[in-house]
Scaffold this motif. Structure first.
Motif, PDB file in Angstrom:
ATOM      1  N   GLU A 271       0.839  -1.213   0.000  1.00 45.27           N
ATOM      2  CA  GLU A 271       0.000   0.000   0.000  1.00 45.27           C
ATOM      3  C   GLU A 271       0.868   1.255   0.000  1.00 45.27           C
ATOM      4  OE1 GLU A 271      -3.716  -2.043   2.375  1.00 45.27           O
ATOM      5  OE2 GLU A 271      -2.578  -0.441   3.379  1.00 45.27           O
ATOM      6  N   SER A 272       1.861   1.228   0.869  1.00 44.93           N
ATOM      7  CA  SER A 272       2.744   2.396   1.003  1.00 44.93           C
ATOM      8  C   SER A 272       3.525   2.641  -0.290  1.00 44.93           C
ATOM      9  CB  SER A 272       3.684   2.145   2.171  1.00 44.93           C
ATOM     10  OG  SER A 272       4.304   3.321   2.537  1.00 44.93           O
TER      11      SER A 272
ATOM     12  N   GLU B 239       6.230   5.593   7.532  1.00 43.78           N
ATOM     13  CA  GLU B 239       5.568   6.640   8.301  1.00 43.78           C
ATOM     14  C   GLU B 239       6.468   7.126   9.445  1.00 43.78           C
ATOM     15  OE1 GLU B 239       2.360   7.793   7.748  1.00 43.78           O
ATOM     16  OE2 GLU B 239       2.089   6.501   6.007  1.00 43.78           O
TER      17      GLU B 239
ATOM     18  N   GLU C 174       2.781   1.723  -3.398  1.00 48.16           N
ATOM     19  CA  GLU C 174       1.914   2.212  -4.478  1.00 48.16           C
ATOM     20  C   GLU C 174       1.617   3.705  -4.305  1.00 48.16           C
ATOM     21  OE1 GLU C 174       1.382   0.516  -7.094  1.00 48.16           O
ATOM     22  OE2 GLU C 174       2.138  -1.379  -6.290  1.00 48.16           O
ATOM     23  N   GLU C 175       1.358   4.077  -3.070  1.00 47.70           N
ATOM     24  CA  GLU C 175       1.039   5.473  -2.771  1.00 47.70           C
ATOM     25  C   GLU C 175       2.251   6.378  -3.074  1.00 47.70           C
ATOM     26  OE1 GLU C 175       0.126   7.744   1.300  1.00 47.70           O
ATOM     27  OE2 GLU C 175      -0.920   5.815   1.104  1.00 47.70           O
ATOM     28  N   LEU C 176       3.413   5.929  -2.666  1.00 45.66           N
ATOM     29  CA  LEU C 176       4.618   6.741  -2.870  1.00 45.66           C
ATOM     30  C   LEU C 176       5.006   6.823  -4.350  1.00 45.66           C
ATOM     31  CD1 LEU C 176       6.589   5.462   0.228  1.00 45.66           C
ATOM     32  CD2 LEU C 176       5.987   7.847  -0.187  1.00 45.66           C
TER      33      LEU C 176
ATOM     34  N   THR D 266       6.284  17.882  -0.237  1.00 49.53           N
ATOM     35  CA  THR D 266       6.187  16.696   0.627  1.00 49.53           C
ATOM     36  C   THR D 266       6.775  16.993   2.004  1.00 49.53           C
ATOM     37  OG1 THR D 266       6.493  15.347  -1.340  1.00 49.53           O
ATOM     38  CG2 THR D 266       6.752  14.226   0.766  1.00 49.53           C
TER      39      THR D 266
ATOM     40  N   GLU E  74       2.998   6.811  -6.796  1.00 46.55           N
ATOM     41  CA  GLU E  74       2.091   7.783  -7.403  1.00 46.55           C
ATOM     42  C   GLU E  74       2.459   9.205  -6.983  1.00 46.55           C
ATOM     43  OE1 GLU E  74      -2.667   8.593  -7.458  1.00 46.55           O
ATOM     44  OE2 GLU E  74      -1.986   6.581  -6.951  1.00 46.55           O
ATOM     45  N   HIS E  75       2.734   9.360  -5.700  1.00 48.90           N
ATOM     46  CA  HIS E  75       3.040  10.692  -5.168  1.00 48.90           C
ATOM     47  C   HIS E  75       4.301  11.283  -5.811  1.00 48.90           C
ATOM     48  CE1 HIS E  75       3.072  13.922  -2.224  1.00 48.90           C
ATOM     49  NE2 HIS E  75       4.378  13.745  -2.132  1.00 48.90           N
TER      50      HIS E  75
END
Lengths: 239, 565
Positions: free
Chosen positions: A111-112, A150, A114-116, A174, A118-119
């Motif tokens: 999850e992390s 995190e 994929e999010e990163l 960021t 994209e970010h």
């Protein structure tokens, strides 16, 4: 929170960092400036656990990083000045590798990551081996990997080097966002405008000693003593 | 231009080597003592071996030089393969080459610089050994002192240089066709060709056949030497060197000189060919490396789920899983690693196949004990070489990316022991295979008594444990995170020192087991009772020495991880 208590680092007879004491509370964005060889990277490497201080203590989120290194590092994100990666791993593999080191579960890492991806907009090449990456690609991958768990403290050495304007903007936003979320950010930089724009408080180190520490308003007041430019203050303090 | 660059390279070398600081001076003195000792051992070993062969076994000058020819063949191939693997890194992957290509330096000049760099670096230790072996050999035959330097410059250096030239030609050819066929396929083809060449050589120069045929003409073996040689042998450089040494030792230098002249001419011609090929293809083949890299490094390939993929679930704890998978990918995605491992495994398999059906024949204590010790020493030597090549560079190969582990919440002992575990699995697996194969003929000889097999397994366990600890620990102590080439790390000064310590360990083990081994064969062949107490004390000493080597090395390795990074 970051606390440096009378930290000194000597290499033989040379003192790189001399009795440095400093506190960066949660949510503060601290800019660490200084000329080449002033002791910025040495200080950061001690905070990251890559160097051992000759004397003094470094406390990260309440843990002494000499006596409780694992607990201290668990909440820290470190980005080095040179983004060296394992050449034979892809960017994604490197991020999974780092996630594993922080004892994260597979689902959590996925999850992390994929999010990163994209970010930081690295999806086009994150599955290529890092041996083919440019400096900017490496830098973005390193920053993304540092944020995977995190963290509560970010220690970043020269994050803007090699980044194109768009990437630099993403990184700046960021970092600012992380600071607003309550993370203590400790960033070293050579860029005076970046420091002025982002940092709540600025420290200037010269010959291993702190020459100035103050908030942006302290800095503004100080600037008035000169010609109103940060550059003049910096050059005067690091003479 | 070439001289200008060489001058600065030389200055850099001198400044690094003769650094006036005390630490460097002590280190230099230590290295000098170790290398001096190593050279002395090579000298004495060569002198005594020559004396033993010429005076005790009396196999004759011709047969001795045919064995020398075989050893020179192995030496040629070792230098050759070492140069192929190292020159891939120096000629194609070096940052210095990237820098020089941006400067007004011709491709041929860059090639010469890197070729010399490669040759001197990868062959320097072999060069020292070869010279001291020559010194010992020549001393027995009473060479005048100045002839050593003549033979060194006129024969030994050209021989090694020729090997390096062939290596670079092979490599440039590989790079030329790799973009069309794929790097792995070409390397497998080259590997098969090399293996076939070695097999053909030993098939036609079979030492046992040679001894049998030579003994038909005993004691006039030397006079019939020409008819023993297979035709193709005349064209091999190892034979030119062996024949040169043969006639020189016989006191017929006029007969020897044509072989040296042939060698020199062929070497010069081969170097000329290298320069021509480099002039035509070096730059183009350098560009090919990017194509080859692009072929193996596409986004599509990266997206495919692979064996041991990071995305796959695992039963291991996250840190252990991350470390193990990283080790796996880094090793198998680096051609110089897996190709070299493949070659070494082939060597072990050849050894295992050769010894497992060995017919030992005579029931004579001294001969069987000596045979056992030679096979045992060779097996441990193989493990030493494997450990040096694949375990010693382990920590250094983390490179500058090691910050990611050093700054993470990871107990560094875990990093060490994870590497230890991976290396131990490889080295112990091969050591057990060698132990079983080399003990099988002795189990047959001793009418299926299992004692020697048990000893072999006991030894394989302790030796692999000690060698892995020694190489990983010392590899950490001498770590060089700047160097990316595993072969350069494994042939550094620290690596050579570690290898010498391994050899001292090996010799100690051979000494410890020699007496109980003699007693055991004596009791078998003379039908005397064997007191098992004879093996208890040496067995305990064996275990204690190995445990001490393991413990000290692990301590050194763990301490090295605490250093500033």
């Amino acid at each position: 929170m970051i606390e440096l208590r009378h930290v000194t680092k000597k290499f033989g007879s040379f003192t790189a960092v001399d009795d440095l004491s400093l506190t960066v509370p949660d949510g503060e964005f601290f800019g660490f400036l200084g000329p080449n060889g002033a002791g910025k990277t040495t200080t950061i490497k001690m905070m990251a656990g890559l160097f051992t201080p000759t004397t003094g203590e470094i406390i990260l989120n309440g843990f002494n990083n000499a006596t409780h290194p694992i607990e201290a590092k668990m909440t820290v994100a470190y980005v080095p000045d040179q983004p060296f990666l394992y050449d034979k791993l892809t960017g994604r593999e490197f991020m999974y590798f780092v996630g594993g080191l922080y004892k994260m579960g597979k689902k959590e890492i996925k999850e992390s990551v994929e999010e990163l991806i994209e970010h930081f907009e690295i999806g086009d090449w994150v599955d290529k081996r890092t041996e083919d990456y440019s400096q900017g690609m490496r830098q973005r991958t390193t920053i993304a990997a540092a944020l995977i768990h995190e963290p509560k403290v970010m220690i970043i050495d020269e994050p803007m080097v090699g980044l194109d304007p768009k990437s630099a903007k993403i990184v700046r936003e960021t970092l600012k966002q992380k600071s607003r979320q309550g993370i203590a950010v400790f960033m070293s930089t050579h860029s005076l405008p970046v420091a002025e724009e982002l940092c709540d408080r600025i420290g200037i180190i010269n010959n291993g000693r702190l020459a100035f520490v103050g908030t942006r308003s302290d800095l503004s007041a100080y600037k008035e003593k000169f010609d109103g430019k940060f550059e003049s203050v910096f050059l005067e303090l690091t003479k | 231009m070439l001289l200008h660059i060489l001058k600065y390279k030389f200055l850099s070398f001198v400044k690094t080597t003769f650094d006036p600081r005390m630490v460097t001076a002590i280190r230099g003195l230590g290295s000098l003592l170790v290398f001096g000792g190593f050279g002395l051992v090579a000298y004495v070993g060569s002198y005594e071996a020559t004396r033993f062969i010429m005076e005790q076994t009396r196999i004759g000058l011709f047969l001795y030089h045919r064995f020398i020819s075989m050893m020179l063949f192995v030496f040629f191939m070792a230098v050759n393969m070492g140069n192929i693997i190292v020159s891939y890194a120096t000629l194609y992957k070096s940052a210095e080459v990237n820098f020089l290509f941006t400067k007004p330096v011709t491709f041929t000049q860059i090639f010469i610089l890197k070729f010399l760099d490669n040759f001197l670096y990868s062959s320097s230790t072999l060069f020292l050994v070869a010279f001291m072996v020559l010194f010992g050999y020549g001393s027995y035959f009473g060479y005048p002192w100045y002839t050593f330097f003549g033979v060194l410059v006129g024969v030994l250096v050209p021989f090694m240089f020729l090997s390096a030239c062939v290596a670079v030609l092979v490599l440039m050819s590989v790079m030329k066709v790799a973009s069309r066929w794929g790097f792995r396929k070409v390397m497998l083809l080259i590997g098969t060709m090399y293996a076939s060449f070695v097999l053909i050589f030993f098939r036609y120069t079979n030492p046992i056949k040679l001894v049998n045929r030579a003994s038909m003409y005993y004691p006039n073996v030397d006079q019939y030497l020409v008819q023993f040689d297979p035709g193709f042998l005349k064209f091999l450089p190892n034979n030119w060197v062996a024949d040169f040494l043969f006639f020189f030792a016989k006191g017929e230098p006029a007969m020897a000189l044509p072989f040296a002249a042939t060698l020199l001419l062929v070497t010069a011609g081969m170097f000329g060919l290298c320069l021509y090929v480099a002039h035509r293809f070096y730059y183009r083949s350098w560009l090919v490396t990017f194509e080859v890299q692009a072929l193996s490094n596409s986004v599509e390939a990266g997206r495919r789920i692979k064996l041991f993929d990071f995305r796959k679930a695992s039963i291991l704890p996250p840190q252990a899983e991350a470390l193990l998978k990283k080790e796996y990918f880094i090793f198998f995605r680096e051609p110089s690693q897996w190709i070299h491992l493949l070659l070494m495994v082939i060597l072990v398999v050849i050894f295992v196949l050769s010894v497992r059906n060995l017919n030992l024949g005579l029931r004579v204590t001294n001969i069987q004990a000596m045979t056992y010790l030679v096979l045992y020493a060779f097996g441990v030597f193989l493990s030493c070489s494997l450990a040096l090549r694949f375990v010693f560079p382990g920590l250094s190969l983390e490179g500058k990316a090691f910050w990611s582990q050093r700054s993470s919440p990871l107990n560094l002992h875990k990093v060490f022991f994870m590497k230890f575990l991976v290396a131990l699995t490889l080295i112990m697996g091969l050591a057990l295979l060698i132990a079983v194969a080399s003990n099988m003929p002795f189990v047959q000889l001793t009418e299926r008594r299992p004692l020697l097999m048990y000893f072999g397994l006991f030894s394989a366990f302790w030796v692999s444990l000690s060698l892995v600890a020694l190489n990983l620990g010392f590899g950490g102590y001498f770590s060089n995170f700047q160097e990316k080439n595993p072969i350069r790390i494994a042939s550094s000064q620290g690596a050579t020192l570690t290898f010498l310590v391994s050899l001292v360990y090996l010799i100690t083990l051979v000494v410890v087991i020699s007496v109980p081994l003699m007693r055991y064969f004596e009791s078998l062949f003379l039908f005397l009772p064997f007191d098992f107490k004879v093996i208890v004390v040496p067995g305990t000493i064996f275990g204690m020495i190995s445990a001490a080597v393991t413990g000290i090395s692990v301590f050194i390795g763990l301490r090295s991880l605490q250093r500033d990074f």
